[in-house]
Write a protein that holds these residues in place. Structure first.
Motif, PDB file in Angstrom:
ATOM      1  N   SER A 120       0.849  -1.183   0.000  1.00 47.17           N
ATOM      2  CA  SER A 120       0.000   0.000   0.000  1.00 47.17           C
ATOM      3  C   SER A 120       0.898   1.252   0.000  1.00 47.17           C
ATOM      4  N   THR A 157       2.493   4.852   0.773  1.00 47.78           N
ATOM      5  CA  THR A 157       2.687   5.587   2.017  1.00 47.78           C
ATOM      6  C   THR A 157       1.923   6.914   1.934  1.00 47.78           C
ATOM      7  N   ALA A 158       1.872   7.606   3.033  1.00 45.65           N
ATOM      8  CA  ALA A 158       1.151   8.884   3.086  1.00 45.65           C
ATOM      9  C   ALA A 158       1.781   9.905   2.138  1.00 45.65           C
ATOM     10  N   VAL A 159       3.097   9.894   2.040  1.00 45.47           N
ATOM     11  CA  VAL A 159       3.785  10.833   1.147  1.00 45.47           C
ATOM     12  C   VAL A 159       3.461  10.515  -0.309  1.00 45.47           C
ATOM     13  N   GLU A 160       3.442   9.254  -0.654  1.00 47.21           N
ATOM     14  CA  GLU A 160       3.110   8.854  -2.023  1.00 47.21           C
ATOM     15  C   GLU A 160       1.670   9.226  -2.366  1.00 47.21           C
ATOM     16  N   MET A 161       0.766   9.028  -1.409  1.00 41.14           N
ATOM     17  CA  MET A 161      -0.634   9.382  -1.649  1.00 41.14           C
ATOM     18  C   MET A 161      -0.786  10.896  -1.834  1.00 41.14           C
ATOM     19  N   GLN A 162      -0.065  11.656  -1.007  1.00 42.97           N
ATOM     20  CA  GLN A 162      -0.119  13.109  -1.132  1.00 42.97           C
ATOM     21  C   GLN A 162       0.463  13.552  -2.474  1.00 42.97           C
ATOM     22  N   HIS A 173       0.516  11.793  -5.234  1.00 41.99           N
ATOM     23  CA  HIS A 173      -0.450  11.383  -6.259  1.00 41.99           C
ATOM     24  C   HIS A 173      -1.625  12.372  -6.317  1.00 41.99           C
ATOM     25  N   ARG A 174      -2.139  12.773  -5.141  1.00 42.59           N
ATOM     26  CA  ARG A 174      -3.222  13.756  -5.093  1.00 42.59           C
ATOM     27  C   ARG A 174      -2.801  15.077  -5.709  1.00 42.59           C
TER      28      ARG A 174
END
Length: 91
Positions: A13, A15-20, A22-23
């Protein structure tokens, strides 16, 4: 065996940095696609505000001019009152 299992397993899954990140990329893509629409809205808003300001300024200038005219009329009325009415006896 451990090496074989890691290659075929499920993806980890993000990480929070990757999700940020991507957003943020999605937001930038959205802004890039909708830039023309946003620009036209900003232009219309600017023109609307500009027209409002010009209208208020014009109204103010017009009302000040009318006050001067009314002041001149008041001055003329005072002069006529001081001189008194023009009748056949006092003209």
């Amino acid at each position: 065996m451990a090496e074989e299992g890691s290659g075929t397993g499920a993806k980890a899954s993000p990480t929070a940095v990757e999700m940020q990140l991507h957003r943020r990329r999605q937001e930038l893509e959205h802004f890039r696609i909708n830039a023309a629409r946003i620009r036209s809205r900003n232009l219309l808003t600017g023109l609307g505000i500009g027209a409002f300001v010009v209208g208020i300024f014009s109204y103010t200038i017009l009302s000040v001019k009318q006050e001067r005219i009314v002041g001149e009329l008041d001055e003329e009325a005072r002069i006529h009152i001081i001189r008194g009415p023009r009748t056949g006896a006092n003209s």
